[in-house]
Design a protein around this motif. Sequence first.
Motif, short mmCIF file in Angstrom:
data_model
loop_
_atom_site.label_atom_id
_atom_site.label_comp_id
_atom_site.label_asym_id
_atom_site.label_seq_id
_atom_site.Cartn_x
_atom_site.Cartn_y
_atom_site.Cartn_z
N ARG A 1 0.84 -1.19 0.00
CA ARG A 1 0.00 0.00 0.00
C ARG A 1 0.87 1.23 0.00
N GLU A 2 0.30 2.27 -0.48
CA GLU A 2 0.99 3.56 -0.36
C GLU A 2 1.06 3.89 1.12
N PRO A 3 2.17 4.47 1.58
CA PRO A 3 2.29 4.79 3.00
C PRO A 3 1.11 5.58 3.54
N SER A 4 0.62 6.52 2.76
CA SER A 4 -0.49 7.33 3.25
C SER A 4 -1.72 6.47 3.50
N ASP A 5 -1.91 5.39 2.71
CA ASP A 5 -3.06 4.52 2.91
C ASP A 5 -2.98 3.80 4.25
N PHE A 6 -1.86 3.19 4.55
CA PHE A 6 -1.79 2.46 5.81
C PHE A 6 -1.76 3.42 6.99
N LEU A 7 -1.20 4.59 6.82
CA LEU A 7 -1.23 5.59 7.90
C LEU A 7 -2.66 6.07 8.15
N SER A 8 -3.40 6.27 7.08
CA SER A 8 -4.81 6.67 7.22
C SER A 8 -5.60 5.59 7.95
N GLU A 9 -5.31 4.34 7.62
CA GLU A 9 -6.01 3.24 8.28
C GLU A 9 -5.64 3.16 9.76
N LEU A 10 -4.37 3.38 10.09
CA LEU A 10 -3.97 3.41 11.50
C LEU A 10 -4.70 4.52 12.25
N ARG A 11 -4.76 5.70 11.63
CA ARG A 11 -5.47 6.81 12.26
C ARG A 11 -6.95 6.48 12.44
N ALA A 12 -7.55 5.85 11.43
CA ALA A 12 -8.97 5.50 11.51
C ALA A 12 -9.23 4.50 12.64
N LEU A 13 -8.24 3.68 12.96
CA LEU A 13 -8.36 2.74 14.06
C LEU A 13 -8.10 3.42 15.41
N ASP A 14 -7.70 4.67 15.39
CA ASP A 14 -7.41 5.45 16.59
C ASP A 14 -6.08 5.07 17.24
N ALA A 15 -5.10 4.74 16.42
CA ALA A 15 -3.77 4.44 16.93
C ALA A 15 -3.21 5.68 17.62
N CYS A 16 -2.38 5.48 18.60
CA CYS A 16 -1.82 6.61 19.34
C CYS A 16 -0.91 7.44 18.41
N THR A 17 -0.79 8.69 18.74
CA THR A 17 0.00 9.63 17.93
C THR A 17 1.44 9.16 17.79
N GLU A 18 2.01 8.67 18.88
CA GLU A 18 3.40 8.21 18.84
C GLU A 18 3.59 7.06 17.85
N ALA A 19 2.64 6.14 17.82
CA ALA A 19 2.74 5.00 16.89
C ALA A 19 2.59 5.47 15.44
N VAL A 20 1.67 6.39 15.20
CA VAL A 20 1.48 6.89 13.83
C VAL A 20 2.72 7.64 13.37
N GLU A 21 3.30 8.45 14.25
CA GLU A 21 4.53 9.18 13.90
C GLU A 21 5.65 8.20 13.57
N TRP A 22 5.78 7.15 14.36
CA TRP A 22 6.80 6.13 14.09
C TRP A 22 6.52 5.46 12.75
N ALA A 23 5.26 5.12 12.49
CA ALA A 23 4.89 4.42 11.26
C ALA A 23 5.17 5.26 10.01
N LYS A 24 5.23 6.57 10.15
CA LYS A 24 5.54 7.43 9.00
C LYS A 24 6.93 7.13 8.43
N THR A 25 7.79 6.53 9.24
CA THR A 25 9.14 6.22 8.79
C THR A 25 9.21 4.89 8.04
N LYS A 26 8.07 4.22 7.88
CA LYS A 26 8.03 2.90 7.24
C LYS A 26 7.35 2.99 5.88
N ARG A 27 7.79 2.14 4.95
CA ARG A 27 7.22 2.13 3.59
C ARG A 27 5.77 1.68 3.57
N ASP A 28 5.48 0.65 4.38
CA ASP A 28 4.15 0.05 4.34
C ASP A 28 3.91 -0.69 5.65
#
Length: 188
Positions: free
Chosen positions: A4-31
Amino acid sequence: MTTREPSDFLSELRALDACTEAVEWAKTKRDMREAWQTCERGDWMLWLVGTLSGKPGSASRRRLVLAAVDCARIVEHLDTTGAAVACNDMTEGHGLAVRGITVGMVRSAADAADAAAADAAYVADAADAAAADAAADAAAFAAYVAYADNAAVASGAASASARSHTLRECADIVRRHYPRTPSLRRKP
């Protein structure tokens, strides 16, 4: 599996209500696959599979319960009362669908373990939040948070490196239970 495009999986994490710290960390990952394979936070991983794995108390959550128990077993030796071992054994029995072990019995064992841990003064404030999760699903998160996540506090040598080590060890345990990268779609 398609990447998936990184923005897609990040959007899905946000939609699941993942914590801000986890989403910020996930931004450094391709997918999501890279994120799952490199994550060193067992607490984040347990939260994610817990969020995705169906209704509390359902059979679809048994693997989650067993992963959480394995994480909790890392530090159960720190409990001198035996309540943590009893809780882990009861929770594991529930996860293995042992006949006669009810969610209520697991909750009672978790409450006893939590009380013993509080009496020993080695449960951090995060255990209170975990108790709410425990009431929802067989105490898997209570067992994890009260013992594994706070191992450094329990040992009296609270340090960032000890906590990080425990969380990395738990991440490896979660990956053993969930070797495939989870789909970010919730089960009904």
